[in-house]
Design an enzyme around this catalytic site. Structure first.
Site, mmCIF file in Angstrom:
data_model
loop_
_atom_site.group_PDB
_atom_site.id
_atom_site.type_symbol
_atom_site.label_atom_id
_atom_site.label_comp_id
_atom_site.label_asym_id
_atom_site.label_seq_id
_atom_site.Cartn_x
_atom_site.Cartn_y
_atom_site.Cartn_z
ATOM 1 N N TYR A 24 -59.141 -25.460 0.073
ATOM 2 C CA TYR A 24 -59.422 -24.638 1.487
ATOM 3 C C TYR A 24 -60.571 -23.488 0.903
ATOM 4 C CZ TYR A 24 -58.530 -22.304 5.845
ATOM 5 O OH TYR A 24 -58.514 -21.793 7.041
ATOM 6 N N ARG A 30 -56.057 -20.851 7.586
ATOM 7 C CA ARG A 30 -54.855 -22.008 7.661
ATOM 8 C C ARG A 30 -54.433 -22.322 6.465
ATOM 9 N NH1 ARG A 30 -54.314 -22.776 13.299
ATOM 10 N NH2 ARG A 30 -56.254 -22.334 14.434
ATOM 11 N N TRP A 126 -62.235 -13.949 14.229
ATOM 12 C CA TRP A 126 -63.622 -14.162 13.705
ATOM 13 C C TRP A 126 -64.674 -13.367 14.311
ATOM 14 C CZ3 TRP A 126 -63.071 -15.307 8.857
ATOM 15 C CH2 TRP A 126 -62.080 -16.120 8.472
#
Lengths: 224, 233
Positions: A24, A30, A126
């Site tokens: 990741y 996530r 974001w």
């Protein structure tokens, strides 16, 4: 008589535990729930997060089953995609998924709710303009988070154990902890849990878990 | 003849239902009547394929304000199992798939089944954006972008996985809820709405969804469903 050397013993031990590598980015996003489950359960894994979006991602992406991360690679041979699938697989394997079929499904249900909350909050998370971010966050809080919290509080009280499912800690509790302690929540969400005292207490309980505490103290500081 | 049918039914229930009890749970699946399929269809397909009875409760949008407060999270579908309630479409589908032998043969296959079901969940979420758009011109543009960006790349990826698995199924060597989920989305929604052109370079995916479509229990269900609930849109 020759006794097995220590390196051989360690190798034998390591062969029993699956080799987990979690791919990741260097953010929570996530991937964080998977990391928290592994740390909580005391399971070693390679936290592969040094993926530069421009330099490394184009190549790594082609190796991922659906061009996305997180991905869990097991024993260097098999790959599992989808953040909630990985988290569920790890939770079930390491005793954090509930005591029977029904409890497991209840835990799934709560975690699917948290997945929906993440989806609802992604734009705010974001957004770089701080004023716009605050507006987006407040809207999500009013439209989605608060109505959801009202229901969760009712279920928590009804369950009566302090946990969402059954009598003990499950990945459902950890999922709510992860969502309600994200950087954006910490920065803008001070009042979010005011009307959800039972959930607030549960989140604190999860945060006080020694393994989680140890991980959180040393994890990288990221914007999301 | 009647006795034979009776025992054959019980026999097939024992074979398909790992946790067979002489008293089956009473299932009620609650969802809107429109969209006709939506987030409840995968569970209906699982019930049908497994040959398990369920009450298919469908209510109108005008009834929703009264029903909403009775649901765990103000959403549907919900599944009542002997009076206990489970929410979230994927949690319901997963629970039923595991109970009725449609979730793979071991933990790893169960996880792979989950993964594919969650892929479809993401695609449904992505399709919801153009679906909800009111301006017809903008909707057409959004659907086109959805097909060329989201669907095309996913079809390439899943075709690769099907080739790698090399059994004709998404997971292991047998039918799972993953195959049903891909059928429901790609055949029953995308193919119906946009035609089959997107499958031209995906023969394995095409073959899979055709195979699911032709399964006797699935065929029986879709014929019944299409006649009882004619399509609105």
């Amino acid at each position: 008589m020759v006794f097995p050397s220590r390196p051989v013993k360690l190798l034998r031990e390591s062969l029993k535990m699956p080799g987990y590598k979690l791919y990741y980015f260097d953010v929570r996003g996530r991937g964080e729930l998977c990391r928290l489950i592994l740390h909580c359960a005391g399971v070693p894994f390679e936290d592969f997060r040094d993926i530069d979006y421009f330099k490394d991602w184009p190549t790594i992406k082609t190796r991922m089953p659906f061009g996305q991360v997180p991905v869990l690679e097991v024993d260097g041979v098999k790959m599992l995609a989808q953040s909630m699938t990985i988290a569920r697989y790890l939770a079930r394997r390491h005793g954090l998924a509930g005591q029977n079929d029904w409890e497991q499904s209840q835990a799934d249900m709560y975690c699917d709710c948290v997945y929906d909350l993440h989806n609802a909050t992604v734009d705010a998370t974001w957004e770089e303009d701080p004023v716009k971010q605050k507006d987006l966050f407040n809207k999500v809080n009013q439209d989605t988070i608060q109505p959801h919290l009202e229901k969760v509080e009712q279920h928590l009280v009804k369950n009566g154990s302090g946990h969402l499912v059954g009598q003990g800690l499950t990945w459902a509790d950890i999922a709510y902890y992860a969502y309600f302690t994200t950087p954006i929540m910490t920065r803008l969400g001070g009042e979010v849990l005011t009307k959800a005292p039972h959930l607030k207490k549960l989140i604190e309980t999860v945060g006080n878990n020694p393994n989680i505490q140890k991980y959180v103290e040393t994890r990288p500081v990221t914007s999301g | 003849m009647l006795i034979e049918t009776f025992y054959r039914q019980i026999g097939s229930e024992i074979v398909t239902n790992k946790s067979f009890k002489f008293s089956m749970p009473v299932y009620k699946l609650h969802y809107f009547n429109n969209p006709r399929r939506g987030r409840a269809e995968l569970s209906r397909l699982i019930f049908s394929q497994a040959g398990v009875q369920f009450e298919d409760v469908r209510f109108s949008h005008s009834e929703w304000p009264n029903i909403k407060p009775t649901t765990p999270f103000s959403q549907v579908p919900i599944l009542e199992v002997d009076g206990q309630v489970l929410a979230q479409s994927n949690a319901i589908a997963r629970y039923l798939a595991r109970k009725y032998g449609l979730a793979g043969k071991d933990e790893w296959e169960q996880a792979q089944t989950d993964m594919y079901i969650e892929n479809i969940h993401d695609l449904l979420n992505a399709a919801a954006v153009p679906f909800m758009e009111k301006d017809p011109a903008k909707q057409k543009e959004l659907y086109q972008k959805f097909m060329t960006d989201t669907i095309a790349s996913h079809v390439v990826a899943v075709e690769k996985q099907l080739k790698k698995n090399n059994t004709g199924y998404l997971v292991g060597k047998q039918l799972t809820a993953a195959d049903l989920a891909y059928y429901a989305f790609f055949s029953d929604f995308i193919e119906v709405k946009f035609g089959g052109a997107f499958l031209k370079d995906a023969p394995l995916l095409k073959s899979l969804i055709d195979r699911v479509k032709a399964l006797p229990n699935i065929k029986k269900w879709t014929e019944f469903r299409d006649s009882k609930y004619p399509e609105e849109n």
